[in-house]
Enzyme design. Structure first.
Site, PDB file in Angstrom:
ATOM      1  CB  ILE A 108      -0.950   0.054   1.224  1.00 46.21           C
ATOM      2  CG1 ILE A 108      -0.178  -0.133   2.535  1.00 46.21           C
ATOM      3  CG2 ILE A 108      -2.055  -0.949   1.090  1.00 46.21           C
ATOM      4  CD1 ILE A 108      -0.998   0.140   3.774  1.00 46.21           C
ATOM      5  CG  ASP A 109       4.744   0.827   1.437  1.00 44.66           C
ATOM      6  OD1 ASP A 109       4.709   0.061   0.440  1.00 44.66           O
ATOM      7  OD2 ASP A 109       5.351   0.546   2.480  1.00 44.66           O
ATOM      8  CG  ASP A 110       4.755   5.667  -2.812  1.00 46.09           C
ATOM      9  OD1 ASP A 110       3.850   5.209  -3.531  1.00 46.09           O
ATOM     10  OD2 ASP A 110       4.681   6.754  -2.227  1.00 46.09           O
TER      11      ASP A 110
END
Ligand code: PRX
Length: 653
Positions: A518-520
């Protein structure tokens, strides 16, 4: 599966319930398998909620133990010293077996070498080695004397190595001269010497190496120089008698750097007792490892998989394993299948990327081999797509093997959601059920825990023994990264659970399917790479104004790297510039992180608050050309940028 440690779901359910309802009793039972110099008196003390004080995680309080003792001395004392610890297979046609007695002697000698270099309990040692036996030996030697190892994967560049050495303040570095990876010579000495120079020139880091110990693996890398000390020479003069340093439960065991969504890589800290229990218990149950089995994990010890499922979990269980220096497709795509038949491997553990790559050569390679010794086929590092899962099961497992899709992270220390062979009915694409003691919670966008079949953020509600204890030197980043979850409007939606950074789906049977980060963070061939790191590397290119990096689907690697780069006025994105940009990433991070595609961006799509709209970039990278499929684009400052980016995407290379 007949005779498996857990042979059906009723038994799994009973053990799982006990692990949550009566954790003292459960871990009391599990921890009987280890040698404790002093037994623990308190199972754990945990605070996940920063508003109630610093986040802190402690397990097996009051105990004293040592992982190297549990991995070596204990087996030798039980009369198993002549058992094979490693069947080492070189890149080409070399091989050699090492018994537990031999590994023990090497570990004791190298521990004494480290002591002679002034290393004592609590000091950090950097290890930058290929997959030779000296790698797990050096790790266990550190553990024996209470030194903290920091292994840096051999594919990292001089810059990346230097920054990791400086961050953990290692004064001793263990490396090799060179190694063949398939047909290519990797000159580690050159990289190490460059890292050494970078450190010496870096006044801000204010750190330098005192000692560089070199395993002479491949002389084609050139002769050793004055600053290099040969491993063999040091070992020849070392005593094989090295008493164990008894460690407290929470004494540090190792640091391992991993990428996050922001900033530089973070040094994930694992400690003694909890990590020992977690890596060894998960190994035993998840691979259903029984005495006499031969196990093979193809990971590199430079990543967490090699730490937990080569050096520690298997050795603590007294396992016999294959240690592989090469790559699965060299010299032919049959290499893995040949090795499996040669040693009659029972458990094989690899990454979906390797499965997809071997699959692309055709099933005639596995089909041409017996493979009948195989019982468990493991998968790790990234989602395994159902097609690869089925190929693995059918052509490698011949429909007779359990497929263990194991979900976990550097931070979790070991398996978290995974099938247990013989017990868990399988579904392609599902990591299935939580391991003992793991209590997942799926949150919706408001941070509310959801019941039943659902999808959302994957969090873990309570601590487990193998959980990371911190980020080296940065308590604030540790708390913010793993225990505070924010929504798009920057409101905190969770503060008392471990945030995994992954999204997942749970079906009506309570099975978990991990759907991605869900993050980069991009997951390329199971290697975790932060977009922030890539962007900061690209910005080192002299004519780069700004860069944004996203992942895009790739048939073999799972995800590949796509970079959007804005150049100074008057500079064109020629093939030479694209090549130079890739080269910058190679030298700042390592070849494995080089972007697959780079395109020119006249400007980056941003919101009024200046945030890069990565969602748009991801669509462009995935080849979407219809703007109606881009979602809400009303917050973009300059909509005309999208058309320009789409036009330039045609020349991405
Ligand atoms: O996104 C998940 C993915 O790999 C991430 C962890 O990467 P790393 O710390 O490098 O550890 C890799 C080896 C454990 C996770 O957050 N991941 C790992 N295993 C799986 C997975 N994604 C889907 N299915 C898996 N089995």
């Amino acid at each position: 599966m007949a005779g498996a440690y857990v042979s059906n779901m009723a038994q799994y359910n009973k053990m799982y319930r006990q692990s949550l309802d009566e954790p003292e009793k459960f871990w009391g039972m599990m921890s009987k398998d280890f040698y404790w110099k002093e037994m623990w008196h308190t199972l754990n003390e945990v605070n996940f909620d920063y508003t109630k004080g610093p986040v802190s995680i402690k397990w097996f309080l009051g105990s004293k133990t040592n992982l190297a003792y549990n991995a070596l001395d204990r087996h030798i004392e039980a009369g198993k010293g002549d058992n094979i610890a490693f069947y080492w297979e070189g890149n080409d046609d070399e091989s050699r077996a090492y018994t537990y007695n031999e590994v023990y002697e090497m570990v004791c000698k190298f521990a004494n070498v480290l002591k002679s270099k002034g290393i004592k309990k609590g000091d950090t040692v950097a290890i930058y080695l290929p997959m030779v036996v000296e790698l797990p030996v050096a790790m266990l030697a550190c553990a024996r004397i209470g030194a903290v190892h920091s292994v840096v994967f051999g594919g990292f560049s001089a810059d990346a190595l230097a920054s990791r050495v400086a961050d953990c303040k290692a004064r001793v570095l263990v490396t090799a001269d060179g190694v063949m990876r398939a047909k290519k010579l990797v000159n580690l000495l050159d990289i190490v010497d460059n890292a050494d120079k970078i450190l010496k020139a870096d006044k801000e880091a204010n750190h330098k190496l005192d000692s560089i110990i070199v395993v002479e693996r491949n002389s084609k890398a050139g002769p050793l120089k004055e600053q290099h000390e040969p491993w063999n020479k040091l070992m020849a003069g070392a005593s094989a008698d090295c008493p164990v340093e008894w460690m407290d439960a929470e004494d540090p065991l190792f640091l391992l750097y991993t990428s996050g969504s922001t900033g530089k890589p973070k040094g994930v800290l694992h400690t003694t007792a909890g990590y020992m229990v977690w890596s060894a218990t998960t190994f035993k149950y998840v691979f259903d490892y029984r005495p006499g089995d031969v196990y093979w994990c193809t990971a590199d010890c430079g990543w967490i998989t090699g730490h937990s499922y080569i050096t520690y979990g298997p050795m603590i269980n007294g396992a016999t394993q294959v240690l592989f220096e090469g790559v699965p497709t060299h010299p032919t795509p049959a290499r893995c299948w040949e090795i499996i038949d040669k040693y009659k491997v029972n458990q094989f553990y690899t990454a979906p990327t390797a499965v997809r790559s071997l699959m692309s050569f055709g099933e005639q390679y596995p089909e041409g081999h017996s493979l009948k010794s195989l019982r468990v086929l493991g998968s790790v590092g990234e989602p395994i797509n159902p097609e690869a899962w089925r190929w693995y099961s059918k052509h490698v497992g011949r429909g007779q093997c359990s497929i263990s899709d194991t979900w976990w992270q550097t931070e979790t220390g070991g398996h978290m959601i995974t099938p247990l062979p013989g017990a868990t009915p399988q579904k392609p694409g599902f990591a299935t059920k939580p391991f003992f003691g793991v209590e997942p919670a799926i949150l919706d966008p408001d941070g509310k825990e959801q019941d039943g079949a659902c999808a959302g953020y994957l969090t873990i509600k309570r601590s487990w023994p193998g959980q990371l204890r911190g980020i080296y030197g940065d308590q604030e980043r540790f708390e913010k990264t793993y225990f505070q979850l924010f929504n798009g409007a920057n409101e905190m939606i969770s503060k008392d659970k471990y945030i995994t950074g992954d999204a997942c789906r749970r079906d009506k049977d309570g099975y978990y399917c991990i759907t991605g980060r869900i993050d980069d963070v991009i997951n390329v061939s199971g290697h975790r790479i932060g977009t922030a790191e890539l962007e900061s590397a690209l910005s080192q290119f002299e004519h780069c104004v700004e860069a944004a990096v996203v992942g895009f689907p790739h048939p073999i690697k799972g995800e590949a790297i796509y970079a959007f780069v804005t150049l100074e006025q008057g500079y064109e994105m020629t093939p030479e510039v694209q090549k130079a940009l890739k080269q910058v990433v190679r030298s700042e991070i390592g070849a494995f992180a080089a972007p697959d595609k780079i395109q020119f961006a006249p400007a980056l799509p941003k919101t009024r608050s200046g945030k890069i709209m990565r969602r748009i970039l991801r669509r462009i990278a995935a080849g979407v050309t219809d703007v109606s499929e881009f979602g809400d684009i009303s917050t973009i400052t300059d909509p005309s940028i999208i058309d320009e980016l789409l036009e330039n995407a045609k020349h991405a290379s």
